[in-house]
Design a protein around this motif. Structure first.
Motif, PDB file in Angstrom:
ATOM      1  N   ARG A   1      51.708 -18.497  41.569  1.00 39.01           N
ATOM      2  CA  ARG A   1      51.788 -19.940  41.830  1.00 39.01           C
ATOM      3  C   ARG A   1      53.186 -20.336  42.292  1.00 39.01           C
ATOM      4  N   ARG A   2      54.187 -19.726  41.651  1.00 47.63           N
ATOM      5  CA  ARG A   2      55.560 -20.025  42.052  1.00 47.63           C
ATOM      6  C   ARG A   2      55.869 -19.410  43.408  1.00 47.63           C
ATOM      7  N   ARG A   3      55.434 -18.176  43.613  1.00 44.34           N
ATOM      8  CA  ARG A   3      55.766 -17.417  44.818  1.00 44.34           C
ATOM      9  C   ARG A   3      55.063 -17.954  46.057  1.00 44.34           C
ATOM     10  N   SER A   4      53.745 -18.126  45.923  1.00 49.50           N
ATOM     11  CA  SER A   4      52.973 -18.506  47.089  1.00 49.50           C
ATOM     12  C   SER A   4      51.834 -19.437  46.664  1.00 49.50           C
ATOM     13  N   PRO A   5      52.119 -20.745  46.595  1.00 54.00           N
ATOM     14  CA  PRO A   5      51.136 -21.688  46.056  1.00 54.00           C
ATOM     15  C   PRO A   5      49.796 -21.639  46.799  1.00 54.00           C
ATOM     16  N   ASP A   6      49.826 -21.415  48.117  1.00 52.70           N
ATOM     17  CA  ASP A   6      48.572 -21.417  48.876  1.00 52.70           C
ATOM     18  C   ASP A   6      47.675 -20.249  48.481  1.00 52.70           C
ATOM     19  N   VAL A   7      48.284 -19.060  48.352  1.00 52.59           N
ATOM     20  CA  VAL A   7      47.510 -17.877  47.953  1.00 52.59           C
ATOM     21  C   VAL A   7      47.003 -18.069  46.527  1.00 52.59           C
ATOM     22  N   TRP A   8      47.883 -18.602  45.659  1.00 53.28           N
ATOM     23  CA  TRP A   8      47.482 -18.860  44.268  1.00 53.28           C
ATOM     24  C   TRP A   8      46.272 -19.786  44.231  1.00 53.28           C
ATOM     25  N   TRP A   9      46.307 -20.829  45.056  1.00 52.70           N
ATOM     26  CA  TRP A   9      45.214 -21.803  45.044  1.00 52.70           C
ATOM     27  C   TRP A   9      43.902 -21.128  45.482  1.00 52.70           C
ATOM     28  N   ALA A  10      43.995 -20.312  46.539  1.00 53.45           N
ATOM     29  CA  ALA A  10      42.782 -19.670  47.054  1.00 53.45           C
ATOM     30  C   ALA A  10      42.191 -18.695  46.028  1.00 53.45           C
ATOM     31  N   LEU A  11      43.060 -17.915  45.356  1.00 50.15           N
ATOM     32  CA  LEU A  11      42.554 -16.858  44.474  1.00 50.15           C
ATOM     33  C   LEU A  11      42.257 -17.330  43.054  1.00 50.15           C
ATOM     34  N   CYS A  12      43.123 -18.177  42.505  1.00 56.53           N
ATOM     35  CA  CYS A  12      42.978 -18.554  41.092  1.00 56.53           C
ATOM     36  C   CYS A  12      42.657 -20.035  40.924  1.00 56.53           C
ATOM     37  N   GLY A  13      43.482 -20.885  41.506  1.00 53.90           N
ATOM     38  CA  GLY A  13      43.380 -22.318  41.236  1.00 53.90           C
ATOM     39  C   GLY A  13      42.045 -22.893  41.653  1.00 53.90           C
ATOM     40  N   TYR A  14      41.623 -22.600  42.879  1.00 56.57           N
ATOM     41  CA  TYR A  14      40.390 -23.206  43.386  1.00 56.57           C
ATOM     42  C   TYR A  14      39.158 -22.798  42.569  1.00 56.57           C
ATOM     43  N   PRO A  15      38.924 -21.481  42.356  1.00 54.33           N
ATOM     44  CA  PRO A  15      37.718 -21.119  41.581  1.00 54.33           C
ATOM     45  C   PRO A  15      37.727 -21.748  40.186  1.00 54.33           C
ATOM     46  N   ALA A  16      38.897 -21.730  39.523  1.00 58.17           N
ATOM     47  CA  ALA A  16      38.954 -22.292  38.167  1.00 58.17           C
ATOM     48  C   ALA A  16      38.682 -23.798  38.217  1.00 58.17           C
ATOM     49  N   THR A  17      39.201 -24.470  39.238  1.00 58.36           N
ATOM     50  CA  THR A  17      39.014 -25.922  39.317  1.00 58.36           C
ATOM     51  C   THR A  17      37.559 -26.260  39.616  1.00 58.36           C
ATOM     52  N   VAL A  18      36.903 -25.451  40.460  1.00 61.84           N
ATOM     53  CA  VAL A  18      35.484 -25.698  40.751  1.00 61.84           C
ATOM     54  C   VAL A  18      34.679 -25.641  39.455  1.00 61.84           C
ATOM     55  N   VAL A  19      34.975 -24.635  38.634  1.00 61.68           N
ATOM     56  CA  VAL A  19      34.258 -24.516  37.354  1.00 61.68           C
ATOM     57  C   VAL A  19      34.511 -25.765  36.510  1.00 61.68           C
ATOM     58  N   ARG A  20      35.771 -26.202  36.455  1.00 58.82           N
ATOM     59  CA  ARG A  20      36.098 -27.397  35.662  1.00 58.82           C
ATOM     60  C   ARG A  20      35.385 -28.630  36.193  1.00 58.82           C
ATOM     61  N   VAL A  21      35.357 -28.787  37.533  1.00 60.98           N
ATOM     62  CA  VAL A  21      34.719 -29.968  38.136  1.00 60.98           C
ATOM     63  C   VAL A  21      33.250 -30.017  37.728  1.00 60.98           C
ATOM     64  N   LEU A  22      32.546 -28.880  37.893  1.00 58.81           N
ATOM     65  CA  LEU A  22      31.113 -28.864  37.604  1.00 58.81           C
ATOM     66  C   LEU A  22      30.855 -29.028  36.108  1.00 58.81           C
ATOM     67  N   TRP A  23      31.701 -28.416  35.309  1.00 60.84           N
ATOM     68  CA  TRP A  23      31.542 -28.406  33.862  1.00 60.84           C
ATOM     69  C   TRP A  23      31.769 -29.796  33.265  1.00 60.84           C
ATOM     70  N   THR A  24      32.743 -30.534  33.815  1.00 56.73           N
ATOM     71  CA  THR A  24      33.138 -31.804  33.187  1.00 56.73           C
ATOM     72  C   THR A  24      32.452 -33.017  33.811  1.00 56.73           C
ATOM     73  N   TRP A  25      31.692 -32.814  34.889  1.00 58.25           N
ATOM     74  CA  TRP A  25      31.208 -33.968  35.654  1.00 58.25           C
ATOM     75  C   TRP A  25      30.352 -34.924  34.815  1.00 58.25           C
ATOM     76  N   ARG A  26      29.435 -34.370  34.018  1.00 64.09           N
ATOM     77  CA  ARG A  26      28.560 -35.258  33.253  1.00 64.09           C
ATOM     78  C   ARG A  26      29.374 -36.132  32.293  1.00 64.09           C
ATOM     79  N   ARG A  27      30.250 -35.508  31.515  1.00 56.58           N
ATOM     80  CA  ARG A  27      31.018 -36.272  30.523  1.00 56.58           C
ATOM     81  C   ARG A  27      31.936 -37.281  31.202  1.00 56.58           C
ATOM     82  N   LEU A  28      32.590 -36.838  32.280  1.00 54.01           N
ATOM     83  CA  LEU A  28      33.489 -37.732  33.017  1.00 54.01           C
ATOM     84  C   LEU A  28      32.730 -38.962  33.516  1.00 54.01           C
ATOM     85  N   ALA A  29      31.569 -38.701  34.148  1.00 59.11           N
ATOM     86  CA  ALA A  29      30.793 -39.794  34.726  1.00 59.11           C
ATOM     87  C   ALA A  29      30.329 -40.748  33.629  1.00 59.11           C
TER      88      ALA A  29
END
Ligand SMILES: Nc1ncnc2c1ncn2[C@@H]1O[C@H](COP(=O)(O)OP(=O)(O)O)[C@@H](O)[C@H]1O
Ligand SMILES: [Mg+2]
Length: 445
Positions: A41-69
């Motif tokens: 994440r520190r070295r290359s934020p774009d690569v970090w986002w593609a490999l780690c950040g994005y997949p983890a965030t997708v899971v969070r988005v889908l997981w939390t949507w009902r409660r958030l809404a």
């Protein structure tokens, strides 16, 4: 028979089933990623986002949507919350509210977007208001609700502050009197176009980025057929960098008074020209008659209004009147003001307040106090004022500016134009600087 049994037993014993291999490999990949994630994440934020950040965030988005809404009031009950009990109407809490339908979160650079279908009767506003809660639940920097089509809202999440990275100057061309000076928070080009908004006020504390945005503007306008005129009462330290490309530069108030006086004469001359041609602006004149547009750049404007002696007073009044006249008349006559300063309060005199009213375009960098932000942006939009208060000292060049997509305010960051780059550009385009005489009506033809 025996042989077959032996082969089957052998294969089951020596190689685990395919699924186990895949699960094992995935676990190893997940472990490796979780270990290297902070470093990546520190070295290359774009690569970090593609490999780690994005997949983890997708899971969070889908997981939390009902409660958030549900918690943000975006879910809508299937049945009304009132019921008839005998002949009494009972008001209660509806069971099982239905969450809004959400598409699959799509990857984009440094963030994601996801489309949500509005329930009938809903507007995009509650979604925009829930942005802060979504940002927390999804562990991203910010989420914005954009209504780009009827019946749905697009949620845009930014993984980190897109303005935290300094950007390089733009070298293309975007039309006469327009300049790309940086990036808006949503990644779009930050364009300042004097044909749309003729005069600008730039406010900010010391070292907040005022002179740099002036340099970014000049680097673009230097390439166009316009006259640049400077007023810099801090001894010309900032604007003299553009010296070769400037048609005139005033470095003290006496020079400024004289220069502004001549510019008022030019304005009046252009007015007469328009009147005799029966048009209401220089842009309606035939091409050959169109005078050269003039951009007056003022750095550290407060210096123009400071008085020590009574002799100063007369000069200040002269300067204030001339600037105000240019502000009032200039827009249609191709005379534009870009005024930068740390403060633009009424304590500097009534001239400043009147001038401020003429400068419709506003850019507010980090300021020392809320009062200054209010003076710069007007006190209409609380959100814009809050955004100014949150600009960090560590991010010079970040501002809240007018003129974002769809009008209104947005955060933006100017390109980092270094003094050397500004000097080089001014030198390169010095031959385009018109002589002062050419600015008078008929002189530019
Ligand atoms: N957009 C930017 N990106 C990165 N650094 C910037 C930016 N704008 C300004 N800076 C840094 O901040 C310093 C002060 O900026 P400057 O424009 O001189 O501020 P001001 O004129 O408001 O005093 C500059 O030397 C530069 O290093
Ligand atoms: Mg400065």
């Amino acid at each position: 028979m025996n042989t077959i049994n032996a082969v089957a037993a052998g294969s089951a014993g020596s190689s685990p089933p395919y699924v186990v291999w895949v699960l094992g490999a995935l676990t190893v990949v997940a472990l490796v990623l979780s270990v290297v994630s902070p470093w990546l994440r520190r070295r290359s934020p774009d690569v970090w986002w593609a490999l780690c950040g994005y997949p983890a965030t997708v899971v969070r988005v889908l997981w939390t949507w009902r409660r958030l809404a549900d918690l943000q009031g975006l879910s809508v009950p299937k049945r009304p919350a009132t019921a008839l009990l005998g002949n009494v109407v009972v008001q209660g809490r509806a069971l099982k509210p239905v969450k809004p339908r959400m598409g699959l979160p799509r990857w984009q650079r440094g963030g994601l977007v996801v489309r949500v279908r509005l329930h009938p009767g809903q507007t995009p506003e509650p979604y925009a208001a829930a942005g802060e809660a979504m940002a927390h639940a999804w562990r991203v920097f910010a989420v914005r609700g954009v209504s780009d089509s009827r019946g749905s809202v697009l949620l845009e999440a930014n993984a980190w502050d897109p303005l935290s990275v300094a950007s390089v100057p733009f070298r293309g061309s975007v039309g006469l009197l327009a300049a790309v000076v940086g990036l808006w928070e949503d990644g779009a080009r930050w364009l300042i176009d004097l044909r749309r908004v003729p005069h600008w006020l730039i406010v900010g504390a010391t070292r907040s980025g005022k002179s740099t945005v002036l340099a970014a503007l000049v680097s673009q306008w230097a390439r166009q057929r316009v006259a640049l005129v400077g007023i810099d009462l801090k001894g010309g330290m900032e604007l003299s960098l553009f010296g070769p490309r400037l048609t005139a530069l005033a470095t003290n108030r006496t020079e400024a008074a004289e220069l502004l006086g001549r510019l008022v004469e030019i304005t009046i001359g252009r007015m007469a020209l328009c009147r005799s041609a029966g048009v209401r602006s220089v842009w309606e004149l035939p091409d050959v008659q169109q005078p050269v547009p003039v951009i007056v750049l003022v750095d550290e404007v407060a210096e123009l209004y400071l008085t020590a002696t009574s002799a100063d007073k007369a000069e200040v009044a002269q300067v204030a009147t001339a600037l105000l006249r240019l502000g009032q008349l200039g827009a249609a006559l191709g005379i534009h003001l870009v005024v930068a300063g740390q403060r633009v309060g009424s304590d500097l005199g009534p001239g400043v307040t009147a001038l401020r009213a003429q400068l419709a375009g506003r850019i507010c960098f980090r300021v020392e106090d809320k009062g200054t932000a209010e003076m710069a942006l007007g006190d209409l939009d609380r959100e814009a004022l809050d955004a100014v208060q949150e600009i960090s000292v560590d991010l010079p060049g970040v501002a809240v500016a007018y003129g974002a997509r769809g009008g209104g305010w947005m955060r933006a960051r100017s390109h980092l134009v270094t003094p050397q780059q500004a000097q080089e550009t001014a030198q390169r385009f010095a031959h385009l600087a018109p002589a002062f005489g050419q600015l008078y009506a008929g002189g530019g033809a």
